[in-house]
Design an enzyme around this catalytic site. Structure first.
Site, PDB file in Angstrom:
ATOM      1  N   ARG A   1      14.832 -22.707  12.161  1.00  0.00           N
ATOM      2  CA  ARG A   1      15.784 -21.738  11.582  1.00  0.00           C
ATOM      3  C   ARG A   1      16.917 -21.427  12.556  1.00  0.00           C
ATOM      4  NH1 ARG A   1      12.391 -18.118  10.112  1.00  0.00           N
ATOM      5  NH2 ARG A   1      11.968 -19.489   8.372  1.00  0.00           N
TER       6      ARG A   1
ATOM      7  N   CYS B   1      12.263 -11.461   4.297  1.00  0.00           N
ATOM      8  CA  CYS B   1      11.621 -11.141   5.576  1.00  0.00           C
ATOM      9  C   CYS B   1      11.865  -9.682   5.920  1.00  0.00           C
ATOM     10  CB  CYS B   1      12.216 -11.988   6.704  1.00  0.00           C
ATOM     11  SG  CYS B   1      12.262 -13.736   6.326  1.00  0.00           S
TER      12      CYS B   1
ATOM     13  N   CYS C   1      17.400  -6.214  22.751  1.00  0.00           N
ATOM     14  CA  CYS C   1      17.277  -5.657  21.395  1.00  0.00           C
ATOM     15  C   CYS C   1      17.988  -4.317  21.208  1.00  0.00           C
ATOM     16  CB  CYS C   1      15.808  -5.508  21.024  1.00  0.00           C
ATOM     17  SG  CYS C   1      15.601  -5.015  19.297  1.00  0.00           S
TER      18      CYS C   1
ATOM     19  N   CYS D   1       5.455 -17.892  12.067  1.00  0.00           N
ATOM     20  CA  CYS D   1       6.869 -18.113  12.364  1.00  0.00           C
ATOM     21  C   CYS D   1       7.065 -17.604  13.792  1.00  0.00           C
ATOM     22  CB  CYS D   1       7.723 -17.311  11.382  1.00  0.00           C
ATOM     23  SG  CYS D   1       9.466 -17.266  11.817  1.00  0.00           S
TER      24      CYS D   1
ATOM     25  N   CYS E   1      12.377   1.932  19.001  1.00  0.00           N
ATOM     26  CA  CYS E   1      11.189   1.133  19.316  1.00  0.00           C
ATOM     27  C   CYS E   1      10.780   1.400  20.767  1.00  0.00           C
ATOM     28  CB  CYS E   1      11.480  -0.346  19.117  1.00  0.00           C
ATOM     29  SG  CYS E   1      10.029  -1.378  19.410  1.00  0.00           S
TER      30      CYS E   1
ATOM     31  N   CYS F   1      12.467  -4.491  25.234  1.00  0.00           N
ATOM     32  CA  CYS F   1      13.101  -5.813  25.128  1.00  0.00           C
ATOM     33  C   CYS F   1      14.605  -5.667  25.428  1.00  0.00           C
ATOM     34  CB  CYS F   1      12.897  -6.372  23.730  1.00  0.00           C
ATOM     35  SG  CYS F   1      11.181  -6.213  23.155  1.00  0.00           S
TER      36      CYS F   1
ATOM     37  N   CYS G   1       7.712 -12.579   4.184  1.00  0.00           N
ATOM     38  CA  CYS G   1       7.484 -12.679   5.625  1.00  0.00           C
ATOM     39  C   CYS G   1       7.603 -11.275   6.208  1.00  0.00           C
ATOM     40  CB  CYS G   1       8.535 -13.598   6.250  1.00  0.00           C
ATOM     41  SG  CYS G   1       8.433 -13.648   8.055  1.00  0.00           S
TER      42      CYS G   1
HETATM   43  N1  SAM Z   1       9.493  -5.660  16.562  1.00  0.00           N
HETATM   44  C1  SAM Z   1       9.046  -6.922  16.144  1.00  0.00           C
HETATM   45  C2  SAM Z   1       8.927  -7.922  17.282  1.00  0.00           C
HETATM   46  O1  SAM Z   1       9.485  -7.713  18.330  1.00  0.00           O
HETATM   47  O2  SAM Z   1       8.236  -8.914  17.074  1.00  0.00           O
HETATM   48  C3  SAM Z   1       9.926  -7.537  15.060  1.00  0.00           C
HETATM   49  C4  SAM Z   1      11.407  -7.330  15.072  1.00  0.00           C
HETATM   50  S1  SAM Z   1      12.272  -8.060  16.429  1.00  0.00           S
HETATM   51  C5  SAM Z   1      13.873  -7.398  16.193  1.00  0.00           C
HETATM   52  C6  SAM Z   1      12.385  -9.768  15.944  1.00  0.00           C
HETATM   53  C7  SAM Z   1      13.146 -10.729  16.805  1.00  0.00           C
HETATM   54  O3  SAM Z   1      14.548 -10.506  16.711  1.00  0.00           O
HETATM   55  C8  SAM Z   1      12.907 -10.698  18.313  1.00  0.00           C
HETATM   56  O4  SAM Z   1      11.716 -11.329  18.678  1.00  0.00           O
HETATM   57  C9  SAM Z   1      14.124 -11.461  18.812  1.00  0.00           C
HETATM   58  O5  SAM Z   1      13.836 -12.858  18.864  1.00  0.00           O
HETATM   59  C10 SAM Z   1      15.179 -11.210  17.747  1.00  0.00           C
HETATM   60  N2  SAM Z   1      16.314 -10.425  18.291  1.00  0.00           N
HETATM   61  C11 SAM Z   1      16.345  -9.098  18.489  1.00  0.00           C
HETATM   62  N3  SAM Z   1      17.531  -8.717  19.016  1.00  0.00           N
HETATM   63  C12 SAM Z   1      18.278  -9.852  19.142  1.00  0.00           C
HETATM   64  C13 SAM Z   1      19.585 -10.109  19.622  1.00  0.00           C
HETATM   65  N4  SAM Z   1      20.356  -9.142  20.116  1.00  0.00           N
HETATM   66  N5  SAM Z   1      20.035 -11.374  19.612  1.00  0.00           N
HETATM   67  C14 SAM Z   1      19.243 -12.367  19.122  1.00  0.00           C
HETATM   68  N6  SAM Z   1      17.997 -12.170  18.653  1.00  0.00           N
HETATM   69  C15 SAM Z   1      17.504 -10.936  18.662  1.00  0.00           C
HETATM   70 FE1  SF4 Z   2      11.066  -3.422  19.389  1.00  0.00          FE
HETATM   71 FE2  SF4 Z   2      13.275  -4.875  19.328  1.00  0.00          FE
HETATM   72 FE3  SF4 Z   2      11.358  -5.481  21.054  1.00  0.00          FE
HETATM   73 FE4  SF4 Z   2      10.964  -5.900  18.393  1.00  0.00          FE
HETATM   74  S1  SF4 Z   2      12.435  -6.925  19.709  1.00  0.00           S
HETATM   75  S2  SF4 Z   2       9.550  -4.993  19.862  1.00  0.00           S
HETATM   76  S3  SF4 Z   2      12.130  -4.164  17.549  1.00  0.00           S
HETATM   77  S4  SF4 Z   2      12.578  -3.589  21.029  1.00  0.00           S
END
Ligand code: SAM
Ligand code: SF4
Ligand code: DTB
Length: 330
Positions: A257, A93, A56, A185, A49, A53, A125
């Site tokens: 949730r 989802c 992530c 959500c 990606c 973030c 979702c």
């Molecule tokens: N890429 C899209 C986005 O960022 O909206 C959807 C997928 S993203 C993985 C969805 C959510 O997963 C993030 O907004 C975050 O809240 C959660 N998430 C991702 N990595 C995480 C982690 N290591 N621990 C807890 N929550 C996590």
């Molecule tokens: Fe990409 Fe992860 Fe950020 Fe979602 S949370 S935008 S999958 S880096």
């Protein structure tokens, strides 16, 4: 109703017993107290990606050693959807590690998948990143009931965690989702190094949306090796429960949730979260890329607590009844 930060701080810092009592009072009135919504997650496009973030494992800026995967086809995803339904989930989802939802073949394939999953009688979702309005409309039309788009933290702390997009872009996307007629959500992550006030400011943003989100996922950070947050300690249990309770009080009609992080929580902590007003979990041994508790362990705990899978129709009826009651008292 617009909440000030001070009002939210007052709720959050109540004596624990009073806080839980208030959360339970809201919960008993607006929710089915014995029902827990069971959702299953599926990563339909994994890794690489472009967003940065820090939490992530799917960010291309992290070094997690994750196998990247192209968008999965409808047939492959349907196998998981069938298994999720068999396992007792009522909502499926689908998550994609995209910055923006693409147009063309991939989007057409996605719409076909949404139509197929919706056709099985599962709530659908999607969480795919930023959308254009016409894409939101098309998803909604194809049968996507809900779109997940998290605020993740406060506006002030956001740039400490993500620099490739802004808080306002997130809010704008949420408006597009509503405009298209999908449920919203939106929630966040606790335990990234943010202050208590950052957590409360995030709840303030969510609670002051008009209307507030239909579901609010509260994730405990899973500190993945190879991400910049790999050394964060797991969030304090009582701080986490207080956030759940505060969310329930501020947003009595939302599904709160209990999302990522349950593998680090024992039965007692999860039970406290239910007591504080959580009424939804992800069911299945995997979240997107990380582990989730075994389904059999989840059912064992639900049985011990006398809780059962929430029937979406029953939940809607309870919400409508509570709304009518509130309106007649106003
Ligand atoms: N890429 C899209 C986005 O960022 O909206 C959807 C997928 S993203 C993985 C969805 C959510 O997963 C993030 O907004 C975050 O809240 C959660 N998430 C991702 N990595 C995480 C982690 N290591 N621990 C807890 N929550 C996590
Ligand atoms: Fe990409 Fe992860 Fe950020 Fe979602 S949370 S935008 S999958 S880096
Ligand atoms: C949400 O708030 N949490 C889920 C879902 N929405 C998409 C995702 C949690 C992801 C945890 C890290 C992983 O498994 O990759």
């Amino acid at each position: 109703m617009r909440y000030t930060l001070e009002e939210i701080q007052t709720i959050y810092h109540l004596p624990f017993t009073t806080l839980i009592h208030k959360a339970q009072t809201a919960h008993q009135k607006h929710q089915d107290p014995s029902g827990v919504q069971l959702c299953t997650l599926k990563s339909i496009k994994t890794g690489a990606c472009p967003e940065d973030c820090k939490y992530c494992p799917q960010s291309a800026h992290s070094d997690v050693g994750l196998e990247r995967e192209a968008l999965l086809d409808t047939e492959t995803i349907m196998k998981d959807a069938v298994a999720a339904k068999k396992g007792g989930a009522t909502r499926f989802c689908m998550g994609a590690a995209w910055r923006r939802v693409p147009y063309g073949e991939q989007f057409d394939s996605l719409l076909e998948t949404v139509r197929s999953v919706s056709g099985m009688g599962l709530e659908v979702c999607c969480t795919l990143g930023s959308l254009e309005q016409d894409q939101a409309n098309a998803l909604s039309e194809a049968g996507c009931d809900v779109y997940n788009h998290n605020l993740d933290t406060s506006r002030e702390f956001y740039s400490e965690i993500i620099t490739t997009r802004t808080y306002d872009e997130r809010l704008d996307n949420i408006r597009k989702v509503r405009e298209a007629g999908m449920e919203v959500c939106s929630g966040g992550i606790i335990g990234m190094g943010e202050s208590i006030d950052d957590r409360l400011k995030m709840l303030q943003e969510l609670a002051n949306m008009d209307p507030y989100p239909d579901s609010v996922p509260i994730n405990a950070l899973i500190a993945c090796k190879g991400t910049p947050l790999e050394d964060q300690k797991f969030v304090d249990s009582f701080e986490f429960v207080r956030i759940i309770a505060t969310a329930r009080i501020l947003m009595p009609k939302t599904m709160v949730r209990l999302s990522a992080g349950r593998t680090e929580m024992n039965d007692e902590l999860q039970a406290l979260c239910y007591l504080a007003g959580a009424n939804s979990i992800f069911l299945g041994d995997k979240l997107l890329t990380t582990a989730n508790p075994d389904t059999s362990d989840d059912y064992r705990l639900l049985n011990k607590l006398g809780l059962k899978a929430l029937d979406p129709d029953e939940a809607r009826a309870i919400h409508a009844r509570a709304d009518a009651e509130s309106a007649s008292l106003a």
